[in-house]
Write a protein that holds these residues in place. Structure first.
Motif, PDB file in Angstrom:
ATOM      1  N   THR A 140     -16.761 -64.043 -86.542  1.00  0.00           N
ATOM      2  CA  THR A 140     -15.537 -64.332 -85.792  1.00  0.00           C
ATOM      3  C   THR A 140     -15.006 -63.100 -85.054  1.00  0.00           C
ATOM      4  O   THR A 140     -14.689 -63.195 -83.861  1.00  0.00           O
ATOM      5  N   PRO A 141     -14.923 -61.928 -85.676  1.00  0.00           N
ATOM      6  CA  PRO A 141     -14.453 -60.752 -84.915  1.00  0.00           C
ATOM      7  C   PRO A 141     -15.392 -60.372 -83.760  1.00  0.00           C
ATOM      8  O   PRO A 141     -14.941 -59.904 -82.714  1.00  0.00           O
ATOM      9  N   VAL A 142     -16.684 -60.599 -83.937  1.00  0.00           N
ATOM     10  CA  VAL A 142     -17.649 -60.330 -82.864  1.00  0.00           C
ATOM     11  C   VAL A 142     -17.354 -61.246 -81.678  1.00  0.00           C
ATOM     12  O   VAL A 142     -17.305 -60.805 -80.525  1.00  0.00           O
ATOM     13  N   ASN A 143     -17.125 -62.525 -81.967  1.00  0.00           N
ATOM     14  CA  ASN A 143     -16.818 -63.473 -80.896  1.00  0.00           C
ATOM     15  C   ASN A 143     -15.484 -63.155 -80.232  1.00  0.00           C
ATOM     16  O   ASN A 143     -15.346 -63.286 -79.020  1.00  0.00           O
ATOM     17  N   LYS A 144     -14.499 -62.715 -80.996  1.00  0.00           N
ATOM     18  CA  LYS A 144     -13.200 -62.344 -80.412  1.00  0.00           C
ATOM     19  C   LYS A 144     -13.395 -61.186 -79.445  1.00  0.00           C
ATOM     20  O   LYS A 144     -12.854 -61.186 -78.331  1.00  0.00           O
ATOM     21  N   TRP A 145     -14.155 -60.217 -79.851  1.00  0.00           N
ATOM     22  CA  TRP A 145     -14.426 -59.052 -79.007  1.00  0.00           C
ATOM     23  C   TRP A 145     -15.143 -59.486 -77.718  1.00  0.00           C
ATOM     24  O   TRP A 145     -14.793 -59.062 -76.626  1.00  0.00           O
ATOM     25  N   MET A 146     -16.136 -60.347 -77.851  1.00  0.00           N
ATOM     26  CA  MET A 146     -16.906 -60.788 -76.678  1.00  0.00           C
ATOM     27  C   MET A 146     -16.053 -61.640 -75.734  1.00  0.00           C
ATOM     28  O   MET A 146     -16.115 -61.471 -74.512  1.00  0.00           O
ATOM     29  N   ILE A 147     -15.262 -62.560 -76.277  1.00  0.00           N
ATOM     30  CA  ILE A 147     -14.399 -63.396 -75.439  1.00  0.00           C
ATOM     31  C   ILE A 147     -13.431 -62.515 -74.655  1.00  0.00           C
ATOM     32  O   ILE A 147     -13.189 -62.747 -73.469  1.00  0.00           O
ATOM     33  N   GLY A 148     -12.900 -61.496 -75.298  1.00  0.00           N
ATOM     34  CA  GLY A 148     -11.975 -60.584 -74.634  1.00  0.00           C
ATOM     35  C   GLY A 148     -12.593 -59.831 -73.473  1.00  0.00           C
ATOM     36  O   GLY A 148     -11.890 -59.336 -72.591  1.00  0.00           O
ATOM     37  N   ARG A 149     -13.898 -59.764 -73.444  1.00  0.00           N
ATOM     38  CA  ARG A 149     -14.614 -59.080 -72.367  1.00  0.00           C
ATOM     39  C   ARG A 149     -15.286 -60.064 -71.405  1.00  0.00           C
ATOM     40  O   ARG A 149     -16.122 -59.672 -70.604  1.00  0.00           O
ATOM     41  N   GLY A 150     -14.938 -61.344 -71.538  1.00  0.00           N
ATOM     42  CA  GLY A 150     -15.508 -62.353 -70.647  1.00  0.00           C
ATOM     43  C   GLY A 150     -16.945 -62.700 -70.960  1.00  0.00           C
ATOM     44  O   GLY A 150     -17.666 -63.246 -70.133  1.00  0.00           O
ATOM     45  N   LYS A 151     -17.382 -62.406 -72.166  1.00  0.00           N
ATOM     46  CA  LYS A 151     -18.763 -62.668 -72.594  1.00  0.00           C
ATOM     47  C   LYS A 151     -18.771 -63.759 -73.659  1.00  0.00           C
ATOM     48  O   LYS A 151     -17.752 -64.269 -74.056  1.00  0.00           O
ATOM     49  N   GLY A 152     -19.963 -64.086 -74.148  1.00  0.00           N
ATOM     50  CA  GLY A 152     -20.080 -65.073 -75.220  1.00  0.00           C
ATOM     51  C   GLY A 152     -19.534 -66.410 -74.785  1.00  0.00           C
ATOM     52  O   GLY A 152     -19.819 -66.887 -73.684  1.00  0.00           O
ATOM     53  N   HIS A 153     -18.712 -67.000 -75.620  1.00  0.00           N
ATOM     54  CA  HIS A 153     -18.195 -68.332 -75.324  1.00  0.00           C
ATOM     55  C   HIS A 153     -17.229 -68.349 -74.152  1.00  0.00           C
ATOM     56  O   HIS A 153     -16.898 -69.424 -73.645  1.00  0.00           O
ATOM     57  N   ALA A 154     -16.816 -67.206 -73.682  1.00  0.00           N
ATOM     58  CA  ALA A 154     -15.971 -67.172 -72.482  1.00  0.00           C
ATOM     59  C   ALA A 154     -16.724 -67.738 -71.283  1.00  0.00           C
ATOM     60  O   ALA A 154     -16.115 -68.328 -70.392  1.00  0.00           O
ATOM     61  N   VAL A 155     -18.050 -67.603 -71.251  1.00  0.00           N
ATOM     62  CA  VAL A 155     -18.823 -68.117 -70.112  1.00  0.00           C
ATOM     63  C   VAL A 155     -18.938 -69.639 -70.136  1.00  0.00           C
ATOM     64  O   VAL A 155     -19.233 -70.248 -69.112  1.00  0.00           O
ATOM     65  N   VAL A 156     -18.680 -70.253 -71.292  1.00  0.00           N
ATOM     66  CA  VAL A 156     -18.752 -71.710 -71.414  1.00  0.00           C
ATOM     67  C   VAL A 156     -17.398 -72.350 -71.112  1.00  0.00           C
ATOM     68  O   VAL A 156     -17.313 -73.507 -70.745  1.00  0.00           O
ATOM     69  N   HIS A 157     -16.344 -71.568 -71.242  1.00  0.00           N
ATOM     70  CA  HIS A 157     -14.980 -72.072 -71.131  1.00  0.00           C
ATOM     71  C   HIS A 157     -14.758 -72.915 -69.882  1.00  0.00           C
ATOM     72  O   HIS A 157     -14.121 -73.967 -69.942  1.00  0.00           O
ATOM     73  N   GLN A 158     -15.284 -72.496 -68.761  1.00  0.00           N
ATOM     74  CA  GLN A 158     -15.056 -73.216 -67.503  1.00  0.00           C
ATOM     75  C   GLN A 158     -15.644 -74.627 -67.501  1.00  0.00           C
ATOM     76  O   GLN A 158     -15.241 -75.463 -66.714  1.00  0.00           O
ATOM     77  N   TYR A 159     -16.585 -74.912 -68.382  1.00  0.00           N
ATOM     78  CA  TYR A 159     -17.225 -76.228 -68.434  1.00  0.00           C
ATOM     79  C   TYR A 159     -16.542 -77.181 -69.405  1.00  0.00           C
ATOM     80  O   TYR A 159     -16.940 -78.321 -69.521  1.00  0.00           O
ATOM     81  N   HIS A 160     -15.541 -76.699 -70.108  1.00  0.00           N
ATOM     82  CA  HIS A 160     -14.863 -77.511 -71.122  1.00  0.00           C
ATOM     83  C   HIS A 160     -13.665 -78.263 -70.560  1.00  0.00           C
ATOM     84  O   HIS A 160     -12.869 -78.782 -71.303  1.00  0.00           O
ATOM     85  N   HIS A 161     -13.514 -78.301 -69.259  1.00  0.00           N
ATOM     86  CA  HIS A 161     -12.349 -78.975 -68.668  1.00  0.00           C
ATOM     87  C   HIS A 161     -12.740 -80.279 -68.051  1.00  0.00           C
ATOM     88  O   HIS A 161     -13.756 -80.508 -67.555  1.00  0.00           O
TER      89      HIS A 161
END
Length: 161
Positions: A140-161
Motif C-alpha cells: 500500500t505505501p508503494v502504491n501511494k508513492w507511485m500514485i503521487g507521482r502519476g505512476k502505477g494505478h494513476a495511469v488507469v484512473h482516466q479509464y474508470h469514468h
C-alpha cells in the motif's frame, strides 16, 4: 511559472489523489488478481506435487496474468484497443504485483512447513492468507508513492469514468 511547475499543475487534475484510501483501493485491486493467481498456482503446484520452486514460479506467473487481466478488463470496457490496454495494465500493475509477489512468496517459503503442507492442511491456507495480508500492508505505501507521482494505478484512473 517555470515549465516543470506548469506541467505539474497541468497534469495534477488528471491524477487521482495520492491518499491512503486511493492507495489501499489500488492495492486491493492488484491483490485481487494476485490472490487469484497465487492461490491457483499454489493449489495446482501442491496438488501436482511440484517442487517448491516450481510451485512458486507457477504462482508468480499466474498472479501476473490475473493481475494484468483484471486491469485490462476495465480498460477494455472503456473502449481502449487490446494492445493499448495491455500497455496500460503493464504500466499500472507491474511494480505493485512484483512487490506483492516478492513479499507473499517470501512469507510462504519462510513459514516452516507451509510449502510442504497439503491442500487439506490449515498451515498451508493460514500461511497463504497471512502472506497476502503482509503483501497488502507493505505494498500500500508503494502504491501511494507511485500514485503521487502519476505512476502505477494513476495511469488507469482516466479509464474508470
Amino acid at each position: 511559472m517555470d515549465h516543470s511547475a506548469h506541467q505539474h499543475a497541468e497534469h495534477a487534475g488528471h491524477r487521482p489523489p495520492a491518499t491512503w484510501a486511493a492507495a489501499a483501493q489500488a492495492t486491493l485491486h492488484c491483490l485481487t488478481g494476485c490472490a487469484i493467481g497465487e492461490v491457483l498456482g499454489m493449489v495446482i503446484g501442491t496438488a501436482l506435487g511440484l517442487h517448491g520452486v516450481a510451485t512458486v514460479a507457477l504462482a508468480v506467473a499466474l498472479a501476473f496474468v490475473f493481475g494484468y487481466a483484471l486491469t485490462m478488463r476495465g480498460v477494455l470496457k472503456a473502449g481502449v484497443p487490446f494492445r493499448a490496454a495491455l500497455k496500460v495494465a503493464l504500466a499500472a500493475d507491474t511494480v505493485s504485483i512484483a512487490v506483492m509477489e516478492i513479499l507473499d512468496n517470501l512469507v510462504m517459503v519462510t513459514v516452516p512447513g507451509a510449502m510442504d503442507a497439503g491442500l487439506g492442511d490449515g498451515l498451508f491456507w493460514g500461511a497463504l492468507a497471512f502472506s497476502l495480508v503482509v503483501a497488502f500492508v507493505l505494498t500500500t505505501p508503494v502504491n501511494k508513492w507511485m500514485i503521487g507521482r502519476g505512476k502505477g494505478h494513476a495511469v488507469v484512473h482516466q479509464y474508470h469514468h
